[in-house]
Design a protein around this motif. Structure first.
Motif, PDB file in Angstrom:
ATOM      1  N   GLY A 170      14.528  -9.122  -4.199  1.00 54.92           N
ATOM      2  CA  GLY A 170      13.223  -9.068  -4.841  1.00 54.92           C
ATOM      3  C   GLY A 170      12.343  -7.915  -4.419  1.00 54.92           C
ATOM      4  O   GLY A 170      11.157  -7.876  -4.760  1.00 54.92           O
ATOM      5  N   LEU A 171      12.889  -6.948  -3.679  1.00 58.89           N
ATOM      6  CA  LEU A 171      12.074  -5.828  -3.216  1.00 58.89           C
ATOM      7  C   LEU A 171      11.788  -4.843  -4.343  1.00 58.89           C
ATOM      8  O   LEU A 171      12.647  -4.578  -5.185  1.00 58.89           O
ATOM      9  CB  LEU A 171      12.772  -5.095  -2.063  1.00 58.89           C
ATOM     10  CG  LEU A 171      12.533  -5.650  -0.648  1.00 58.89           C
ATOM     11  CD1 LEU A 171      13.102  -7.048  -0.510  1.00 58.89           C
ATOM     12  CD2 LEU A 171      13.136  -4.712   0.396  1.00 58.89           C
ATOM     13  N   SER A 172      10.581  -4.303  -4.355  1.00 62.15           N
ATOM     14  CA  SER A 172      10.192  -3.271  -5.314  1.00 62.15           C
ATOM     15  C   SER A 172      10.692  -1.923  -4.805  1.00 62.15           C
ATOM     16  O   SER A 172      11.168  -1.800  -3.669  1.00 62.15           O
ATOM     17  CB  SER A 172       8.672  -3.230  -5.453  1.00 62.15           C
ATOM     18  OG  SER A 172       8.081  -2.831  -4.214  1.00 62.15           O
ATOM     19  N   ASN A 173      10.563  -0.889  -5.627  1.00 65.08           N
ATOM     20  CA  ASN A 173      11.002   0.446  -5.202  1.00 65.08           C
ATOM     21  C   ASN A 173      10.298   0.915  -3.927  1.00 65.08           C
ATOM     22  O   ASN A 173      10.961   1.405  -3.008  1.00 65.08           O
ATOM     23  CB  ASN A 173      10.803   1.460  -6.330  1.00 65.08           C
ATOM     24  CG  ASN A 173      11.844   1.311  -7.423  1.00 65.08           C
ATOM     25  OD1 ASN A 173      12.782   0.522  -7.291  1.00 65.08           O
ATOM     26  ND2 ASN A 173      11.693   2.050  -8.500  1.00 65.08           N
ATOM     27  N   PRO A 174       8.959   0.781  -3.839  1.00 65.24           N
ATOM     28  CA  PRO A 174       8.303   1.203  -2.589  1.00 65.24           C
ATOM     29  C   PRO A 174       8.787   0.405  -1.376  1.00 65.24           C
ATOM     30  O   PRO A 174       8.938   0.963  -0.286  1.00 65.24           O
ATOM     31  CB  PRO A 174       6.819   0.922  -2.873  1.00 65.24           C
ATOM     32  CG  PRO A 174       6.691   1.023  -4.355  1.00 65.24           C
ATOM     33  CD  PRO A 174       7.968   0.429  -4.883  1.00 65.24           C
ATOM     34  N   GLU A 175       9.056  -0.883  -1.570  1.00 65.90           N
ATOM     35  CA  GLU A 175       9.538  -1.710  -0.459  1.00 65.90           C
ATOM     36  C   GLU A 175      10.952  -1.312  -0.036  1.00 65.90           C
ATOM     37  O   GLU A 175      11.273  -1.296   1.155  1.00 65.90           O
ATOM     38  CB  GLU A 175       9.496  -3.184  -0.854  1.00 65.90           C
ATOM     39  CG  GLU A 175       8.082  -3.735  -0.983  1.00 65.90           C
ATOM     40  CD  GLU A 175       8.040  -5.107  -1.621  1.00 65.90           C
ATOM     41  OE1 GLU A 175       7.054  -5.824  -1.377  1.00 65.90           O
ATOM     42  OE2 GLU A 175       8.970  -5.459  -2.379  1.00 65.90           O
ATOM     43  N   ILE A 176      11.789  -0.968  -1.016  1.00 60.81           N
ATOM     44  CA  ILE A 176      13.146  -0.509  -0.691  1.00 60.81           C
ATOM     45  C   ILE A 176      13.075   0.820   0.054  1.00 60.81           C
ATOM     46  O   ILE A 176      13.804   1.045   1.020  1.00 60.81           O
ATOM     47  CB  ILE A 176      13.992  -0.365  -1.971  1.00 60.81           C
ATOM     48  CG1 ILE A 176      14.223  -1.739  -2.603  1.00 60.81           C
ATOM     49  CG2 ILE A 176      15.336   0.294  -1.658  1.00 60.81           C
ATOM     50  CD1 ILE A 176      14.939  -1.678  -3.941  1.00 60.81           C
ATOM     51  N   ALA A 177      12.186   1.696  -0.395  1.00 65.47           N
ATOM     52  CA  ALA A 177      12.013   2.988   0.271  1.00 65.47           C
ATOM     53  C   ALA A 177      11.640   2.785   1.737  1.00 65.47           C
ATOM     54  O   ALA A 177      12.163   3.465   2.632  1.00 65.47           O
ATOM     55  CB  ALA A 177      10.948   3.819  -0.449  1.00 65.47           C
ATOM     56  N   GLY A 178      10.731   1.828   2.001  1.00 59.43           N
ATOM     57  CA  GLY A 178      10.326   1.554   3.378  1.00 59.43           C
ATOM     58  C   GLY A 178      11.460   0.964   4.198  1.00 59.43           C
ATOM     59  O   GLY A 178      11.630   1.313   5.372  1.00 59.43           O
TER      60      GLY A 178
END
Length: 224
Positions: A170-178
């Protein structure tokens, strides 16, 4: 950018209420509506909205078949589809997600949830209601034996597989980037490659794929 929305529901008061709420937003415009599945398909083709709010159960043609037809349009004319339902655990909704619907929303959800859902679905870089969506998908897999890893995943690089697993969480793109310590643009590139290699249309469909290919197992605490 204004998000163009079409509302397909057989209840006139639902259509009117949703339209009034959405039209009050500066960035959203309701461009049309339909009271059955056939009308939903016809009006979507004619009006070319960005997002279709599609009731699961409608006369003449149900929302599942209507969504299937809408999602079969060429990519440049294909809208995001948000399924409307009265039950969050619904086999019809799961099948719609499997076909490429972007998410689902309970009809009695708070007004703010509807507005947020339209914006999230239109943007396409986050999974709508991740915990609820995963619960729905997991319910559909709990009764099945654990799936072995599918050869379908062999086309992915280790990093792309990792990105798919994080999408399934369920991670968003910014969360995956982090999580991966890379730029958001790099994540977008990986997501695009995952979608292209696996023939996926949306993040919700990617979550379904992660379970169907055995990459993620229902009830696995490591995926929480």
């Amino acid at each position: 950018m204004t998000i163009k929305v079409l509302i397909a529901d057989d209840q006139a008061m639902v259509r009117a209420g949703f339209a009034a709420l959405l039209n009050a937003q500066e960035d959203i415009e309701v461009v049309g509506d339909a009271d059955d599945g056939v009308g939903a398909v016809t009006e979507t083709s004619r009006l070319r909205p960005d997002v279709v709010l599609m009731d699961v159960r409608m006369p003449v043609m149900d929302g599942l078949e209507a969504a299937k037809r809408v999602l079969s349009a060429p990519e440049e004319r294909r809208p995001r589809v948000l399924m409307l339902t009265t039950f969050d655990i619904d086999d019809y909704v799961y099948e719609a997600l499997r076909m490429g619907a972007s998410g689902f929303l309970l009809k009695d959800a708070p007004p703010g949830d509807l507005i947020a859902a339209v914006r999230v679905v239109a943007a396409g870089d986050a999974l709508l209601a991740p915990s609820v969506t995963r619960r729905l998908i997991e319910e559909c897999f709990k009764a099945k034996p654990a799936l072995k890893r599918s050869a379908r995943l062999d086309s992915l690089t280790p990093r792309e597989e990792e990105v798919l697993r994080l999408i399934a969480r369920g991670l968003s793109n910014p969360e995956i980037a982090g999580a991966l310590f890379v730029s958001e643009q790099t994540v977008k590139t990986h997501v695009g490659k995952v979608f292209a290699k696996l023939g996926l249309r949306d993040r919700a469909q990617a979550v379904v794929c992660a379970y169907e290919t055995g990459l993620v197992t229902a009830g696995d605490p490591r995926e929480r």
